[in-house]
Design an enzyme around this catalytic site. Structure first.
Site, PDB file in Angstrom:
ATOM      1  N   GLU A 131     -19.135  -5.530  10.741  1.00  0.00           N
ATOM      2  CA  GLU A 131     -20.356  -4.930  11.290  1.00  0.00           C
ATOM      3  C   GLU A 131     -21.476  -5.862  11.808  1.00  0.00           C
ATOM      4  O   GLU A 131     -21.739  -5.540  13.303  1.00  0.00           O
ATOM      5  CB  GLU A 131     -20.709  -4.274  10.791  1.00  0.00           C
ATOM      6  CG  GLU A 131     -19.786  -3.134  10.499  1.00  0.00           C
ATOM      7  CD  GLU A 131     -19.588  -3.217   8.886  1.00  0.00           C
ATOM      8  OE1 GLU A 131     -18.600  -2.142   8.718  1.00  0.00           O
ATOM      9  OE2 GLU A 131     -20.084  -4.452   8.134  1.00  0.00           O
ATOM     10  N   LYS A 143       1.092  -1.043  -0.370  1.00  0.00           N
ATOM     11  CA  LYS A 143       0.005  -0.194   0.468  1.00  0.00           C
ATOM     12  C   LYS A 143       1.222   1.737   0.018  1.00  0.00           C
ATOM     13  O   LYS A 143       1.990   1.213   1.392  1.00  0.00           O
ATOM     14  CB  LYS A 143      -1.117  -0.201   0.964  1.00  0.00           C
ATOM     15  CG  LYS A 143      -1.373   0.742   0.866  1.00  0.00           C
ATOM     16  CD  LYS A 143      -2.775   0.628   2.369  1.00  0.00           C
ATOM     17  CE  LYS A 143      -4.813   1.495   2.726  1.00  0.00           C
ATOM     18  NZ  LYS A 143      -5.190   1.037   3.402  1.00  0.00           N
ATOM     19  N   ARG A 186     -25.371  -2.184   8.146  1.00  0.00           N
ATOM     20  CA  ARG A 186     -25.471  -3.529   7.801  1.00  0.00           C
ATOM     21  C   ARG A 186     -25.373  -4.661   8.299  1.00  0.00           C
ATOM     22  O   ARG A 186     -25.882  -5.689   8.669  1.00  0.00           O
ATOM     23  CB  ARG A 186     -23.922  -3.669   6.945  1.00  0.00           C
ATOM     24  CG  ARG A 186     -23.238  -2.813   6.272  1.00  0.00           C
ATOM     25  CD  ARG A 186     -22.217  -2.417   6.137  1.00  0.00           C
ATOM     26  NE  ARG A 186     -21.325  -3.634   5.534  1.00  0.00           N
ATOM     27  CZ  ARG A 186     -21.171  -4.052   4.209  1.00  0.00           C
ATOM     28  NH1 ARG A 186     -21.076  -3.214   3.852  1.00  0.00           N
ATOM     29  NH2 ARG A 186     -19.812  -5.003   3.741  1.00  0.00           N
TER      30      ARG A 186
END
Length: 619
Positions: A369, A284, A397
């Site tokens: 979640e 990244k 969610r």
């Protein structure tokens, strides 16, 4: 203003992927260098997501080089990493408008480009959508290919594994690319592994494997031996993997920054039938030293100068996320049973200091979640005092878990709901527009809307003291600048606060739009109430106001449909109070991107707009 393309000779000639496919394979590394530099220079001028895109430059080039997009379907999970994709698919010269009002979306967006097959913004949706597309592709019989690109964070969510399980069972043609930018298995990445990835994805290996399966299919003991031998051989050269058990042909891990090897491997895999899984390792922030060293900080950046450090945030009022983080630390010092849960949003939710000061009370469940909420329910059942720190749009969610695991069982879980209301540049997928509507209808739930920082602390404290479900929702950004009192006060449940006494008109405000309503109330000589509680409402005060006022106005930063104002309407009708009520809030449409102030103005939620709406209603 577009960047000067003279500095990007290859990229300047690529308007769409068909232009990319005209390049020789040997030119691709140079193109990747240009694309990475263009991305850095572009985002530094506009702000936006940076480190993720830098990490997938080679993968994006290779995918568009090998696959016949847009005929072939390419889906990016979440979409933070899709800036290089946008640059290569006709939007290079519009990148200066990204995340602005009427500009390019921050994520892939169907209405924006035929190359954006799935509109995204939340995680772990790519594999399920890709499977649906692959089913349709099989039915149309046009040899259309489908690819899903998912990160090592997004694949931890249950939805991704549900889709993998189904895809393996159906055995449709599709490719899942796991972009793994964690370096836990970096020792497995190198020239040998890249070479093996090409071999394992090649025709000879595939023919031998599939042919052997057919020959041995009627000899179960030998077939099982052959399967175990294949797994053993793969295990000798690559990490043990669960993906073969799902029914995928697993290849990798391989270097995700070697574009030549990626192209060869993807060409091999495109020719294969059935579900394929390519595991690549990337860094990244690749190619920009500062982002490589601190990818979290450079995940989303403000405008900056690339050869300098990121600008420091100007001193000012703390954000509501910081207010929550401060309260969490203070509360943890007092309550040994407090636990705090986040679904991979430690930085965004203001929990960095807490995670360091109280590591034994801090639980990051990754992008999960649903699990976060049920985990909290289990903790509450066992006598702990859990706090779930979650963005409003992400709580959507886990709605079933809120009802089934927390509310029905009346468990003492506190939901600290960040990014409630208008969030700005991240657009429709992230606007916190619905939490009041979907929480207000849940039995046993107390729902609070602070108007400033101190009230936020007091409400968090109040919710934490309850032995039942409670939610405190607060907006993105800084507070009002009120002085913070370290001493926290437990509020009376369902008790509002009259801010200003007026005549005829009563303005009932839920949340931080109270600051906008103050000037309106002064101009109209209206009574102004900080309602504080969406559920339960202050019915005693509503009765009193209904006797002394001829009109009500409700104000909230939530969808009008089913929101706090609807609760007021329902109460008045139930009590047979015939009183005109104007509900001001978010309209019945998805709220587009722009700065928070732009969106407030467009929706009439600044002082000027609120007053205009009231005057129009009363005229």
């Amino acid at each position: 203003m577009p960047l000067d393309l003279k500095n990007y000779p290859l990229l300047a000639n690529i308007n769409y992927p068909e232009d990319l496919r005209l390049l020789k394979k040997e030119q691709l590394p140079a193109l990747c260098d240009e694309l990475r530099q263009f991305l850095l220079n572009s985002v530094s001028k506009t702000s936006g997501h940076l480190a993720s895109g830098l990490g997938v430059v080679e993968l994006t080039v290779a995918l568009h080089y090998v696959y016949h997009t847009p005929f072939d379907h390419l889906i990016f999970d979440v979409g933070h990493q899709a800036y290089p994709h946008k640059i290569l698919t006709g939007r290079r010269d519009q990148m200066g408008s990204i995340r602005t009002y009427k500009g390019l979306h921050p994520f892939p967006w169907r209405e924006e480009s035929e190359y954006d097959v799935l509109s995204v913004g939340h995680s772990s949706t790519s594999i399920g959508a890709a499977l649906g597309l692959s089913i349709a592709a099989e039915k149309e019989k046009l040899d259309r290919k489908v690819v899903a690109v998912i990160g090592d964070g997004a694949i931890t969510a249950g939805m991704a594994f549900e889709a993998l399980n189904h895809a393996g069972a159906l055995h449709n043609d599709m490719l899942v690319v796991l972009n793994d930018n964690e370096m836990s298995i970096s020792e497995n990445v190198g020239a040998l592994n890249n070479h093996l990835a090409k071999i394992l994805s090649g025709d000879l290996y595939t023919q031998l494997r599939e042919g052997g399966k057919k020959v041995l299919s009627n000899i179960p003991p030998i077939k099982e031996l052959a399967k175990r031998t294949e797994e053993h051989l793969k295990g000798m050269v690559s990490p043990a993997t669960i993906f073969e058990e799902f029914g995928f042909n697993y290849i990798g891990p391989m270097d995700g920054h070697n574009v030549i090897d990626l192209v060869e491997t993807l060409r091999n895999m495109r020719a294969h039938s059935g579900p394929q899984f390519l595991h690549i390792m990337t860094k990244k922030g690749k190619g920009y030293k500062q982002a490589e060293l601190d990818p979290i900080r450079y995940h989303a950046v403000p405008k900056f100068t690339p050869d300098q450090d990121l600008p420091k945030t100007a001193a000012g009022s703390p954000t509501f996320s910081q207010i929550f983080g401060g309260w969490l630390n203070d509360m943890a010092d007092q309550d040994d049973k407090l636990t705090a849960i986040t679904p991979a949003m430690r930085e965004g939710s203001g929990m960095v200091e807490f995670s360091k000061r109280h590591p034994d009370k801090y639980y990051d469940v990754a992008i999960a979640e649903q699990h976060a909420v049920t985990l909290a329910a289990g903790m509450a059942i066992a006598g702990l005092n859990p706090v779930v720190a979650i963005y409003s749009s992400f709580l959507q969610r886990a709605y079933d878990q809120v009802i089934h695991d927390v509310a029905i069982q009346n468990q003492g879980v506190l939901f600290a709901i960040d990014r409630a209301g208008i969030v700005g540049a991240d657009g429709p997928t992230h606007q916190g527009a619905y939490d009041l509507s979907f929480l207000r209808c849940v039995p046993n739930m107390v729902v609070m809307t602070p108007s400033d920082e101190q009230e936020c602390r007091d409400m968090l404290y109040t919710g934490h003291q309850l032995n039942s479900p409670a939610a405190v929702r607060y907006p993105r950004g800084t507070g009002t600048g009120v002085e913070i009192n370290k001493q926290m006060t437990q509020l009376t449940i369902g008790k509002a606060r009259v801010v200003r006494e007026g005549e005829t008109l009563a303005i009932l405000c839920f949340g931080t739009l109270l600051q906008q309503a103050v000037a309106v109330a002064e101009n109209l000589n209206a009574t102004l109430v900080d309602m504080r509680f969406v559920k339960p409402l202050d019915s005693v005060l509503l009765d009193q106001l209904a006797e002394t006022h001829s009109r009500f106005v409700t104000i909230e930063e939530n969808s009008i449909a089913g929101g706090a104002g609807s609760g007021v309407n329902e109460y008045l009708m139930a009590e047979k109070v015939n009183l005109p009520v104007l509900n001001i809030g978010l309209p019945d449409e998805f709220i587009e991107q722009g700065t928070q102030q732009e969106i407030y103005h467009l929706l009439g939620l600044d002082s000027e707009g609120i007053e205009q709406q009231i005057n129009h209603y009363c005229s």
